[in-house]
Design an enzyme around this catalytic site. Structure first.
Site, PDB file in Angstrom:
ATOM      1  N   GLY A   1      14.655  64.849  69.787  1.00 21.95           N
ATOM      2  CA  GLY A   1      13.902  66.188  69.785  1.00 21.95           C
ATOM      3  C   GLY A   1      14.850  67.523  70.132  1.00 21.95           C
ATOM      4  O   GLY A   1      15.972  67.293  71.020  1.00 21.95           O
TER       5      GLY A   1
ATOM      6  N   GLU B   1      18.443  59.418  75.381  1.00 23.08           N
ATOM      7  CA  GLU B   1      19.166  58.104  75.429  1.00 23.08           C
ATOM      8  C   GLU B   1      19.281  57.390  74.094  1.00 23.08           C
ATOM      9  O   GLU B   1      19.821  56.464  73.690  1.00 23.08           O
ATOM     10  CB  GLU B   1      18.047  57.478  76.340  1.00 23.08           C
ATOM     11  CG  GLU B   1      16.717  57.424  75.805  1.00 23.08           C
ATOM     12  CD  GLU B   1      15.414  56.406  76.368  1.00 23.08           C
ATOM     13  OE1 GLU B   1      15.959  55.403  77.147  1.00 23.08           O
ATOM     14  OE2 GLU B   1      14.359  56.726  76.190  1.00 23.08           O
TER      15      GLU B   1
ATOM     16  N   THR C   1      17.911  66.633  76.951  1.00 29.76           N
ATOM     17  CA  THR C   1      16.317  66.547  77.001  1.00 29.76           C
ATOM     18  C   THR C   1      15.723  67.314  77.818  1.00 29.76           C
ATOM     19  O   THR C   1      16.180  67.475  79.148  1.00 29.76           O
ATOM     20  CB  THR C   1      16.163  64.927  77.149  1.00 29.76           C
ATOM     21  OG1 THR C   1      14.575  64.830  77.505  1.00 29.76           O
ATOM     22  CG2 THR C   1      16.860  64.375  78.322  1.00 29.76           C
TER      23      THR C   1
ATOM     24  N   ASP D   1      13.161  66.360  79.212  1.00 30.60           N
ATOM     25  CA  ASP D   1      12.407  65.644  79.987  1.00 30.60           C
ATOM     26  C   ASP D   1      13.389  64.985  81.401  1.00 30.60           C
ATOM     27  O   ASP D   1      12.827  64.776  82.299  1.00 30.60           O
ATOM     28  CB  ASP D   1      12.215  64.156  79.418  1.00 30.60           C
ATOM     29  CG  ASP D   1      11.288  64.326  78.008  1.00 30.60           C
ATOM     30  OD1 ASP D   1      10.476  65.346  77.875  1.00 30.60           O
ATOM     31  OD2 ASP D   1      11.156  63.383  77.258  1.00 30.60           O
TER      32      ASP D   1
ATOM     33  N   MET E   1       4.866  67.809  78.710  1.00 24.15           N
ATOM     34  CA  MET E   1       5.923  66.730  77.963  1.00 24.15           C
ATOM     35  C   MET E   1       6.117  65.692  79.219  1.00 24.15           C
ATOM     36  O   MET E   1       6.366  66.137  80.302  1.00 24.15           O
ATOM     37  CB  MET E   1       6.579  67.080  77.048  1.00 24.15           C
ATOM     38  CG  MET E   1       6.111  67.734  75.682  1.00 24.15           C
ATOM     39  SD  MET E   1       7.588  67.785  74.476  1.00 24.15           S
ATOM     40  CE  MET E   1       6.473  68.005  73.109  1.00 24.15           C
ATOM     41  N   GLY E   2       6.808  64.584  78.721  1.00 19.21           N
ATOM     42  CA  GLY E   2       7.415  63.623  79.699  1.00 19.21           C
ATOM     43  C   GLY E   2       6.481  62.324  79.456  1.00 19.21           C
ATOM     44  O   GLY E   2       5.420  61.905  79.892  1.00 19.21           O
ATOM     45  N   ARG E   3       7.215  61.567  78.574  1.00 20.77           N
ATOM     46  CA  ARG E   3       6.739  60.008  78.156  1.00 20.77           C
ATOM     47  C   ARG E   3       6.827  59.167  79.127  1.00 20.77           C
ATOM     48  O   ARG E   3       6.011  58.383  79.529  1.00 20.77           O
ATOM     49  CB  ARG E   3       7.204  59.636  77.082  1.00 20.77           C
ATOM     50  CG  ARG E   3       7.159  60.417  75.584  1.00 20.77           C
ATOM     51  CD  ARG E   3       7.608  59.616  74.630  1.00 20.77           C
ATOM     52  NE  ARG E   3       9.119  60.066  74.108  1.00 20.77           N
ATOM     53  CZ  ARG E   3       9.619  59.971  73.187  1.00 20.77           C
ATOM     54  NH1 ARG E   3       8.894  59.780  72.287  1.00 20.77           N
ATOM     55  NH2 ARG E   3      10.941  60.427  72.993  1.00 20.77           N
TER      56      ARG E   3
ATOM     57  N   GLU F   1       2.233  63.902  79.713  1.00 20.79           N
ATOM     58  CA  GLU F   1       1.612  63.201  78.739  1.00 20.79           C
ATOM     59  C   GLU F   1       1.711  61.641  78.707  1.00 20.79           C
ATOM     60  O   GLU F   1       0.693  61.056  78.361  1.00 20.79           O
ATOM     61  CB  GLU F   1       2.199  63.621  77.372  1.00 20.79           C
ATOM     62  CG  GLU F   1       3.756  63.257  77.153  1.00 20.79           C
ATOM     63  CD  GLU F   1       4.890  63.645  76.165  1.00 20.79           C
ATOM     64  OE1 GLU F   1       4.065  64.257  75.201  1.00 20.79           O
ATOM     65  OE2 GLU F   1       5.792  63.358  76.006  1.00 20.79           O
TER      66      GLU F   1
ATOM     67  N   ARG G   1       9.627  73.213  74.274  1.00 23.92           N
ATOM     68  CA  ARG G   1      10.868  72.954  73.436  1.00 23.92           C
ATOM     69  C   ARG G   1      11.375  74.256  72.794  1.00 23.92           C
ATOM     70  O   ARG G   1      12.773  74.208  72.348  1.00 23.92           O
ATOM     71  CB  ARG G   1      10.973  71.907  72.660  1.00 23.92           C
ATOM     72  CG  ARG G   1      10.574  70.242  73.294  1.00 23.92           C
ATOM     73  CD  ARG G   1      11.479  69.457  72.585  1.00 23.92           C
ATOM     74  NE  ARG G   1      11.516  69.283  71.321  1.00 23.92           N
ATOM     75  CZ  ARG G   1      10.960  68.300  70.560  1.00 23.92           C
ATOM     76  NH1 ARG G   1      10.329  67.270  71.113  1.00 23.92           N
ATOM     77  NH2 ARG G   1      10.950  68.206  69.259  1.00 23.92           N
TER      78      ARG G   1
HETATM   79  O1  F6P Z   1      11.851  63.601  74.378  1.00 27.11           O
HETATM   80  C1  F6P Z   1      11.655  64.936  74.327  1.00 27.11           C
HETATM   81  C2  F6P Z   1      10.002  65.172  73.840  1.00 27.11           C
HETATM   82  O2  F6P Z   1       9.757  66.430  74.022  1.00 27.11           O
HETATM   83  C3  F6P Z   1       9.296  64.094  74.813  1.00 27.11           C
HETATM   84  O3  F6P Z   1       8.787  64.881  75.923  1.00 27.11           O
HETATM   85  C4  F6P Z   1       7.933  64.176  73.865  1.00 27.11           C
HETATM   86  O4  F6P Z   1       7.208  63.171  74.174  1.00 27.11           O
HETATM   87  C5  F6P Z   1       8.629  63.987  72.578  1.00 27.11           C
HETATM   88  O5  F6P Z   1       9.782  64.871  72.457  1.00 27.11           O
HETATM   89  C6  F6P Z   1       8.116  64.562  71.272  1.00 27.11           C
HETATM   90  O6  F6P Z   1       8.538  64.126  70.147  1.00 27.11           O
HETATM   91  P1  F6P Z   1       8.262  64.988  68.674  1.00 27.11           P
HETATM   92  O7  F6P Z   1       9.250  66.305  68.724  1.00 27.11           O
HETATM   93  O8  F6P Z   1       8.729  63.911  67.744  1.00 27.11           O
HETATM   94  O9  F6P Z   1       6.852  65.127  68.757  1.00 27.11           O
END
Ligand code: F6P
Length: 352
Positions: A10, A106, A128, A130, A172-174, A225, A285
């Protein structure tokens, strides 16, 4: 010396600052050539996605969000990609790249580590929003995301208070709740829900009602999230959490989004307070990096060039305390950096 640089995963505020730092130090101080590889690892799987970076290319990009090299979540080791590893190795050879700088989280750095084990000279730079990458105290991009989310929470406060509403702000934050905790503390959230601390909806409602008892008719709930929230008395049972999945990427990670809407609906039903949800999503982002992120990204980029000169391959630039150091890529990619209990407990003082 000819070095290659790519940005993967991302995008993240500060990527252009890193590219500028790597290229400027390499070209102006070392006299090296720099090849920009476009669209992350895809740029080494396909031909025609690499080009020399000049001083002109990097002029005026320090403050710009996104990445001039573009990015993707392409994984050369995905089942969808045929002979990925071999194609990457052939491209590096064809392009005459002596050493590769991989800027990513990662996933991107995990691929970099595999290539290093095959003999590719790789240096990593952690990225990141995150902030969940081990081996470094902070990744660049995180500070910007927290500032964006904090600004949003400040704005949500005034409208929530005017209408006696609950405002749920999904960030965000998986895998970890760094953005949620950071913005929750800075923005004065009344509850913060994160993946590391499973809760029941009942507990969330209790915080809102506790607040109400001391005369507050509005609440701000910040939810990551990937937060683990169970609908009722089920938080210790597997598979009983609210999950809003949007699919899976090439690295096998679920795409999340929407848990905030479920929580807002439940809160309204159970507490009687009118509730609304705001999903910040990719706003976190985009746009210009903060000064902190520009400085960190620049320090990482300059340091990565020093690492190349010292022959420190298979490692990544990292922030430890106030110092930039190098750590093994393996230290970064195998373990998610989750929230320390101290910082969670600090946020929790203000719950309810
Ligand atoms: O890894 C960074 C991140 O922004 C996460 O927080 C989020 O879950 C994911 O990327 C979203 O991904 P995409 O840009 O593919 O929608």
């Amino acid at each position: 010396m000819r070095i290659g640089i790519l940005t993967g995963g991302g995008d993240c505020p500060g990527l252009n600052a890193v590219i500028r730092a790597v290229a400027r130090k390499s070209i102006s101080q070392k006299g090296w050539e720099v090849i920009g590889i476009l669209e992350g690892w895809r740029g080494l799987l396909e031909e025609g996605l690499a080009r020399p970076i000049t001083l002109h290319d990097i002029s005026g990009i320090l403050h710009r969000g996104g990445t001039i090299l573009k990015t993707s979540r392409t994984n050369p080791y995905s089942k969808k990609v045929q002979n990925g590893e071999q194609r990457v190795l052939e491209s590096l050879k064809r392009l005459g790249i002596d050493c590769l700088v991989a800027v990513g989280g990662e996933d991107t750095l995990g691929v970099a580590e595999k290539l290093y084990k095959l003999g590719v000279k790789v240096v990593g730079i952690p990225k990141t929003i995150d902030n969940d990458l081990s081996g470094t105290d902070f990744t660049f991009g995180y500070d910007t995301a927290v500032n964006v989310a904090t600004d949003a929470i400040d704005r949500l406060h005034t409208t929530a208070e005017s209408h006696n509403r609950i405002l749920v702000c999904e960030v965000m934050g998986r895998h970890s709740g760094w953005i949620a905790i950071g913005a929750g503390i800075a923005g004065g959230a009344d509850v913060v829900l994160i993946p590391e601390k499973p809760v029941d909806m009942d507990e969330v409602c209790d915080f809102v009602m506790k607040r109400n008892k001391r005369g507050k008719d509005f609440s701000i709930v910040v939810v990551a999230e990937g937060a683990k929230v169970a609908l009722a008395g089920e938080k210790d049972r597997d598979g009983s959490f609210i999950v809003q999945e949007l699919g899976v990427d090439e690295f096998g990670h679920v795409r999340l989004g929407g848990i905030g809407s479920v929580i807002a609906k439940e809160l309204e039903k159970r507490t009687g307070f009118e509730s609304r949800v705001v999903i910040l999503g990719h706003i976190q982002r985009g746009g210009s990096p903060t000064a902190f992120d520009r400085i960190l990204a620049t320090r990482f980029g300059v340091y990565a060039v020093d690492m190349i000169e010292r022959g420190e391959f298979g490692k990544m630039a990292a922030l430890k305390g106030k110092d930039i150091v190098s750590v093994e890529l393996g230290e970064a990619v195998y373990k998610t950096k989750t929230i320390d209990d101290e910082i969670y407990q600090t946020a929790a003082v203000f719950f309810g």
